[in-house]
Design an enzyme around this catalytic site. Structure first.
Site: not given
Ligand code: CAA
Length: 397
Positions: A126-127, A363, A129-132
């Site tokens: 995860t980042e 998760e 601005n980048a989860g899902s």
């Protein structure tokens, strides 16, 4: 079909239960209250053999099957969610992904220390601005000679301040659409690595969660996991393992809610009668039992699929989705049964509720799993057999 636990499962269950109740339970209230994580818990789990439960004996593990791992997760989370979270990250996301994707040389190099807890593994996907949206990551890896140079940041990383190694996924600089990502094992000791804890969490307060940063960090080509272009698949298969441990742990949390609620409901009297005799209380207890029983069937089916090497992305998404929602519902009901006492940390149920909420986010959020299940049913999503799977059980000697 055989639903019974075998003798080895029962022994492992007993050991994990004893560990949870004697090592984890006595300190968790204070650790949670003070937002303090205890890095020795993982080491103790390693000494008790719990970190290597489903790792092959040739790599220093116990060599038990994947259902045994689920049983350990159930018992750990019955003691405390944080204990299960670190197991999920170290064994599920890290070690098992190396079992699936690592070369023989990488497995021989890394798995023995992971099996004993001599080295702690974590996961970085995860980042900010980048989860899902996993593909939206911006951390880059650029190949320069016999190594890659990583730049970027990962967030919501369990064990960020403690793990020795991180399985991370990065976007390949200059990669085409098909070969956009790759996975690497990054050492904490590598120059250019740093970490920072995240403070003020709602739950899992006894666990270390943070950010990790890569500043021109060099990773040898020999530490890439899979080929260039395999990064997304490595990440998704790591989640197949992590979600399994989360789903199993959720059943343990429901059991913990029942443990606390049954005791309280039998002790607490209203007009001389224990509230356990009130039908509305019994309704809540029955609902928790329903969640536990359905949840156990769902995760153990996935354990069986793992044992036999079947792809289980759909089934593990279902188990994680259903069980985490059931655990949150059980914790909410446990608070309800405890009345005002459920609203303070004199009793553990408020902690169960805060911890259960997190599992509906990490998760794969509740929404992601809802959509994924609908897509499978509509025929928009199908699973092909994987080129690389976990070793089937029993393991080769
Ligand atoms: N194993 C191996 N390969 C897989 C796979 C799996 N489980 N799932 C997908 N793939 C492969 C597919 O086969 C496909 O390959 P081909 O192109 O060769 O056919 C490719 O990967 C792309 O797959 P999809 O089309 O299914 O990908 P998608 O874009 O539709 O996936 C998504 C969307 C399901 C929403 C996915 O992005 C997702 O699960 N997002 C949630 C991410 C998540 O759970 N994040 C949690 C972070 S980690 C964490 O929370 C832990 C922590 O902090 C402690």
């Amino acid at each position: 079909m055989d639903f019974a636990l075998n003798a080895e499962h029962e022994l492992i269950q007993e050991a994990a239960h004893k560990f949870g109740q004697s090592v984890v339970v006595p300190t968790v209230k204070e650790l949670d209250r003070t937002h303090t994580s205890d890095p020795t818990t993982l080491k103790k789990m390693g000494e008790a053999g719990l970190l290597g439960v489903c790792l092959p004996q040739k790599h220093g593990g116990m060599g038990a099957d994947y259902i045994a791992l689920g049983i350990v997760c159930e018992e750990l989370e019955r003691a405390d969610s944080t204990a299960r979270v670190v197991m999920s990250v170290h064994t599920g996301l890290h070690s098992m992904t190396l079992m699936q994707w690592g070369t023989a040389e990488q497995q021989a190099r890394w798995l023995p220390t992971l099996a004993t807890g001599a080295a702690i593994g974590a996961f970085g996907l995860t980042e900010p601005n980048a989860g899902s949206d996993v593909m939206g990551m911006t951390t880059t890896a650029e190949r320069v000679g016999d190594h890659y140079v990583l730049n970027g940041q990962k967030t919501w990383i369990s064990l960020a301040d403690y793990a020795d190694r991180f399985l991370v996924v990065a976007k390949l600089a200059g990669g085409d659409a098909k070969a956009r990502h790759a996975a690497f094992v990054v050492e904490r000791s590598a120059p250019g690595f740093s970490s920072r804890a995240i403070k003020g969490k709602l739950g899992v307060r006894a666990g270390n969660t943070g950010e990790i940063f890569f500043d021109n960090l060099k990773v040898p080509v020999t530490d890439r996991i899979g080929e260039e272009g395999d990064g997304f698949k490595v990440a998704m298969s790591a989640l197949d393992h992590g979600r399994y441990t989360v789903a199993a742990g959720a059943v343990g949390l429901i059991q913990a809610c029942l443990d606390a609620s049954l005791t309280y409901a039998k002790d607490r009297k209203v007009q001389g009668d224990p509230i356990a005799n009130k039908q509305l209380v019994q309704q809540m207890i029955a609902s928790m039992v329903q969640g536990r029983e359905i949840g156990r069937l769902l995760y153990q089916k996935v354990g069986w699929m793992k044992n036999s090497g079947q792809r289980h992305t759909k089934e593990v998404s279902m188990a994680k989705w259903v069980n985490c929602a059931a655990a949150f519902d059980a914790a909410n009901k446990a608070v309800e049964i405890h009345g005002a006492y459920g609203y303070c940390d004199e009793f553990p149920v408020e902690r169960y509720m805060r911890n259960a909420r997190g599992a509906m986010i990490y998760e794969g959020t509740h929404e992601i799993h809802t959509l994924v299940q609908a897509e499978y049913e509509l025929g928009y999503r199908t699973d092909k057999p994987l080129a690389k799977t976990l070793p089937t059980w029993p393991f080769e000697p």
